[in-house]
Design an enzyme around this catalytic site. Structure first.
Site, short mmCIF file in Angstrom:
data_model
loop_
_atom_site.label_atom_id
_atom_site.label_comp_id
_atom_site.label_asym_id
_atom_site.label_seq_id
_atom_site.Cartn_x
_atom_site.Cartn_y
_atom_site.Cartn_z
N CYS A 1 24.94 -1.34 10.13
CA CYS A 1 25.50 -0.38 11.17
C CYS A 1 25.89 0.77 10.63
O CYS A 1 26.14 1.76 11.27
CB CYS A 1 26.51 -1.01 11.92
O1 LIG Z 1 29.95 -2.96 10.14
C1 LIG Z 1 29.68 -3.02 11.27
C2 LIG Z 1 28.76 -3.96 11.63
C3 LIG Z 1 28.35 -4.40 13.18
N1 LIG Z 1 29.07 -3.42 14.08
C4 LIG Z 1 28.77 -3.80 15.55
C5 LIG Z 1 28.12 -2.59 16.06
C6 LIG Z 1 27.46 -3.39 17.18
O2 LIG Z 1 28.23 -3.47 18.30
C7 LIG Z 1 26.96 -4.67 16.88
C8 LIG Z 1 25.52 -4.35 16.27
O3 LIG Z 1 24.82 -4.45 17.17
P1 LIG Z 1 23.30 -3.55 17.29
O4 LIG Z 1 23.88 -2.18 17.18
O5 LIG Z 1 22.50 -3.90 16.06
O6 LIG Z 1 22.59 -3.72 18.43
O7 LIG Z 1 27.65 -4.70 15.66
C9 LIG Z 1 29.99 -2.70 13.54
O8 LIG Z 1 30.70 -2.11 14.61
N2 LIG Z 1 30.38 -2.45 12.28
#
Ligand SMILES: O=c1ccn([C@H]2C[C@H](O)[C@@H](COP(=O)(O)O)O2)c(=O)[nH]1
Length: 330
Positions: free
Chosen positions: A148
């Site tokens: 992310c």
């Molecule tokens: O370091 C991180 C890792 C993940 N997410 C969150 C963002 C999204 O809500 C979710 C991942 O979902 P996708 O964007 O891959 O669909 O995890 C974060 O905020 N920070």
């Protein structure tokens, strides 16, 4: 860009903006409210604690995950002990495929932190101290875990080291306030020490900053709670990272050795602690507090251990965490 003095104010104000102006978007069957292309500055990177009623932040998990990332790990044996939801983001139940740690410290043999140190030591005005996390070779796949946070850029201006981060996707509730501001402000504090500059600002770009529907009610309570960030601990009473780059890997290894001992049932007072860094000592004491509490310590001993951490921000965050658990039980 919106400028905030600390991580807590950034969290609360951005949450308010999402509630007021976020667009409703469905992703994989989940309703979210989303703001796009958000640019957020946190000016005081040592003010990284989010101690807000109703947020229920777990400072122990933020410390454990940040150390795990900066050291270069991605194993769930460690992370799962602090973060119950860790296995939800794993494809194999053993690691986080897209964990930032190995990408930072061992990208096909390249330690990107070491490269940044080398570039900015030899040319402090350089615009080239870039770290990549997203990998087109590996990340166009179906997975529970696609990075992310994708790109980091360190830049020295006016004697201060700034860190600019670009993220494709940020869950304001768990991601932004629980780990991302914590890990990147910590890495910035460390890198500033390694380069001999004062830590400057964290600038965080999120392409999609969102709030999940399951957090809507709690989020409304948070923005009404209005904790005064004037009550946050001041800078002087907080432990600082103070170890040279050349000595840091030894300190990190010692920290990881102690963490494993604490996780396997030892208490810090039984162990020989060879750490010298004030911040890493405070962090390992917090890990000790976490395990002592989990194994059912009496409240007086716990309070004593929390005071002995010797850092006003950590003490406040730990006290809020256990105070809230106490309220929930009664
Ligand atoms: O370091 C991180 C890792 C993940 N997410 C969150 C963002 C999204 O809500 C979710 C991942 O979902 P996708 O964007 O891959 O669909 O995890 C974060 O905020 N920070």
């Amino acid at each position: 860009m919106t400028i905030y003095k600390d991580a807590q104010t950034a969290f609360m104000e951005e949450l308010r903006c999402i509630i007021d102006a976020g667009e409703t978007i469905e992703v994989r069957g989940e309703t979210t409210r989303e703001l796009r292309a958000r640019l957020i500055e946190i000016s005081n990177v040592r003010a990284r604690h989010v101690i807000v009623p109703h947020r229920h932040n777990n400072v122990f998990a933020s410390i454990a995950e940040s150390m795990w990332v900066i050291y270069g790990r991605n194993d769930l044996d460690y992370l799962g002990a602090y973060l119950r939801r860790a296995s939800d983001f794993s494809d194999d139940g053993v690691t986080w495929r897209a964990g930032y740690g190995p990408r930072l410290r061992d990208w096909n043999g390249v330690d990107q932190l070491s490269e940044v140190v080398k570039i900015l030591r030899s040319d402090p005005a350089s615009r080239r101290a870039v770290i990549s996390i997203y990998d087109p070779d590996r990340d166009f796949v179906a997975s529970r875990d696609i990075p992310c946070n994708n790109w980091l850029h360190f830049i020295v201006r006016d004697g201060h080291l700034d860190l600019h981060v670009a993220a494709r996707s940020t869950d304001i509730w768990w991601g932004f306030s629980g780990i991302n501001t914590f890990e990147w402000t910590l890495l910035l504090e460390m890198m500033a020490r390694w380069l001999g500059h004062d830590p400057g600002r964290l600038v965080f770009f999120s392409s999609s900053l969102h709030l999940y529907e399951r957090h809507f009610d709690k989020a409304s309570q948070v923005v009404l709670a209005q904790p005064s960030s004037g009550e946050l601990p001041n800078d002087e009473s907080q432990a600082r990272f103070d170890t040279d780059w050349e000595r840091s890997s030894g300190e990190f290894e010692e920290w990881m050795r102690l963490e494993a001992q604490l996780r396997s049932g030892h208490e810090l007072k039984q162990l020989e602690c060879r750490l010298t860094d004030p911040l890493l000592i405070a962090y390992i004491r917090m890990i000790d507090v976490f395990w002592v509490a989990k194994r059912g310590a009496d409240p007086d001993l716990l309070n004593q251990l929390i005071r002995e951490v010797g850092d006003s921000g950590l003490t406040a965050a730990a006290t809020e965490y256990f105070g809230r658990r106490h309220h929930q039980q009664h």
